[in-house]
Each structure stands twice: as C-alpha cells, then as structure tokens.
Design an enzyme around this catalytic site. Structure first.
Site, mmCIF file in Angstrom:
data_model
loop_
_atom_site.group_PDB
_atom_site.id
_atom_site.type_symbol
_atom_site.label_atom_id
_atom_site.label_comp_id
_atom_site.label_asym_id
_atom_site.label_seq_id
_atom_site.Cartn_x
_atom_site.Cartn_y
_atom_site.Cartn_z
ATOM 1 C CG ASP A 9 -11.896 -73.030 -5.335
ATOM 2 O OD1 ASP A 9 -11.324 -72.624 -6.365
ATOM 3 O OD2 ASP A 9 -11.563 -72.654 -4.205
ATOM 4 C CG ASP A 40 -11.659 -67.946 6.467
ATOM 5 O OD1 ASP A 40 -10.846 -68.373 5.616
ATOM 6 O OD2 ASP A 40 -12.882 -68.137 6.378
ATOM 7 C CG HIS A 65 -10.759 -70.042 2.700
ATOM 8 N ND1 HIS A 65 -11.551 -68.930 2.833
ATOM 9 C CD2 HIS A 65 -10.044 -69.824 1.546
ATOM 10 C CE1 HIS A 65 -11.348 -68.112 1.825
ATOM 11 N NE2 HIS A 65 -10.426 -68.621 1.029
ATOM 12 C CD GLU A 95 -14.777 -70.283 4.134
ATOM 13 O OE1 GLU A 95 -13.751 -70.050 4.815
ATOM 14 O OE2 GLU A 95 -15.189 -69.492 3.262
HETATM 15 C C1 F6R Z 1 -9.239 -69.997 -4.985
HETATM 16 C C2 F6R Z 1 -9.113 -70.540 -3.656
HETATM 17 C C3 F6R Z 1 -9.124 -69.672 -2.455
HETATM 18 C C4 F6R Z 1 -8.066 -68.574 -2.505
HETATM 19 C C5 F6R Z 1 -8.109 -67.733 -1.246
HETATM 20 C C6 F6R Z 1 -7.136 -66.588 -1.284
HETATM 21 O O1 F6R Z 1 -9.197 -71.033 -5.956
HETATM 22 O O2 F6R Z 1 -9.005 -71.707 -3.555
HETATM 23 O O3 F6R Z 1 -8.887 -70.482 -1.334
HETATM 24 O O4 F6R Z 1 -6.810 -69.160 -2.632
HETATM 25 O O5 F6R Z 1 -9.408 -67.239 -1.061
HETATM 26 O O6 F6R Z 1 -7.484 -65.718 -2.317
HETATM 27 P P1 F6R Z 1 -6.551 -64.491 -2.695
HETATM 28 O O7 F6R Z 1 -5.303 -65.054 -3.277
HETATM 29 O O8 F6R Z 1 -7.348 -63.699 -3.667
HETATM 30 O O9 F6R Z 1 -6.292 -63.757 -1.413
#
Ligand code: F6R
Length: 212
Positions: free
Chosen positions: A67, A136, A138, A143
């Site tokens: 992403d 959450d 995702h 989401e």
């Molecule tokens: C990033 C992504 C997000 C993160 C998620 C957790 O490429 O795909 O889904 O994996 O937001 O982020 P952290 O590891 O910073 O808690």
C-alpha cells in the site's frame, strides 16, 4: 494456519525472517509481498543482517508492496516509498526494476490499480506475503468491512487508523485520509502469508483473527 507465539519482538522478527530465508533458499527468484509499519521493521533488520553476512541474496527477487498513502510524493518522509528504501531496499540487492510500490500520486487510480494487479500476475503471483495488522484488524489498508474478494483499489482510512498513524506526522491533520491498497482477495492469493503482530494494542485484533 500456524500460530507462533514469540517471547519478544526480536524473536518474532527472527522467526518471520527465517520464513523469508526458507522461501528464498527454495526459490531464489521468489516474489515477496512487503509491508510497512513499525512491526515488520525488525524483520527487515534481520534480513539486512543476513544479506550483509553474505547469507542471503536478493538479486533475483521481485517485490510488491501492499500500500501507499494517496497524495504523498515519494520523497515525503512518511511515504511508504521512503520507508521501504530507507529501511530495506537501500540495504539489500534487489534490482530497482523488480521493486513495485503502489503510486500515491498517479493521475489515474483505476488504471494504476489494474496495472498493479496485472504486474503481480505477470510475475507469477506472490510467493510470500509479509503482513502487519492494524489495531482495528485491517490488513494492508483494507479497513473492517472490506470484501474478502477485494482487489487493489483506493480506500478511505478509518478514524482509528488515522489516530494510530498520527504518531508519525507532525499534526493529526497531516495524515492522509486515502490510501491505495492491495485488496484482501489479492493478499489471499499469496502462496504463503506471514503476519507479524506485537504489543498489547494488537491483542484484540489478533485474538479475533485467530479465534474468530
Ligand atoms: C502497512 C500496512 C498496515 C500496517 C498496520 C500496522 O503497509 O499494510 O496494515 O501493517 O497499520 O502498522 P504497525 O506495524 O505500524 O502497527
């Protein structure tokens, strides 16, 4: 699904890095799916360490990132392009032309998303996808409520995700509200997925992921 509980984030990172090593030993030209965020950082550090010791070669590897924020130029310090180059790509030997990261600045998102999906197919699909998880629940920026069959597309970030990610920006209002993300359907087509999570903030999301 196999659940591996590690004592520390460092141990978790080593276990996940070993999965990458196993895949590359079996298939040196594997296609890797990459994630950003704080959780996979330790995995990338492990992989860089192995590469520097001459134990891991990425010269035939192709990568696809999950992403990118919409509206951030690739030079923005919080863009996922910057994150990946700083924390991983600059330190290993993946050929630049084999690196794919969604564009957050394209003028035609539907066409870009279709091209990204097509590139993944042309490269033979993803052999190993590294994933984090949001508080959450995702994965990538899919989401809650995202379709299981969703493909690469634009998504609006949930309020909780914007709050969580505000720690990386000067002001909460600076956090982009849209992202371009691989879909759940795209991710589930990976031959293997390693999802890493650590800390209290992820406990509920992981319990629901594992136990339903
Ligand atoms: C990033 C992504 C997000 C993160 C998620 C957790 O490429 O795909 O889904 O994996 O937001 O982020 P952290 O590891 O910073 O808690």
């Amino acid at each position: 699904m196999e659940v591996i509980v590690a004592r520390t984030a460092e141990e978790m990172s080593k276990v996940a890095a070993q999965e990458v090593v196993d895949v590359l030993n079996a298939k040196p030209n594997a296609v890797l799916g990459m994630a950003t965020g704080s959780t996979p950082l330790g995995v990338y550090q492990e992989l860089v360490k192995l590469h520097r010791r001459g134990e891991l070669d990425f010269s035939h590897v192709t990568t696809f990132n999950l992403d990118e924020y919409v509206g951030l130029p690739i030079t923005h310090p919080q863009s996922y392009h910057q994150f990946m180059h700083e924390n991983f790509f600059r330190q290993v030997n993946i050929p630049a032309q084999n690196i794919h990261i969604p564009s957050g600045t394209t003028t035609n998102y539907p066409a870009f998303c279709a091209w990204y999906e097509q590139r993944i197919r042309e490269c033979g699909g993803i052999d190993l996808q590294i994933l984090g998880i949001g508080s959450d629940g995702h994965i990538a920026f899919n989401e809650p409520g995202s379709s299981l069959s969703s493909r690469t597309r634009l998504k609006t970030l949930a309020r909780q995700t914007i709050d969580d990610n505000a720690r990386f920006f000067e002001h909460r209002d600076d956090v982009p509200i849209y992202a371009i993300t691989m879909g759940v359907g795209t991710i589930l087509e990976a031959r293997k997925i390693v999802l890493v999570a650590s800390g209290k903030g992820k406990a509920k999301a992981i319990a629901q992921t594992v136990e339903g």
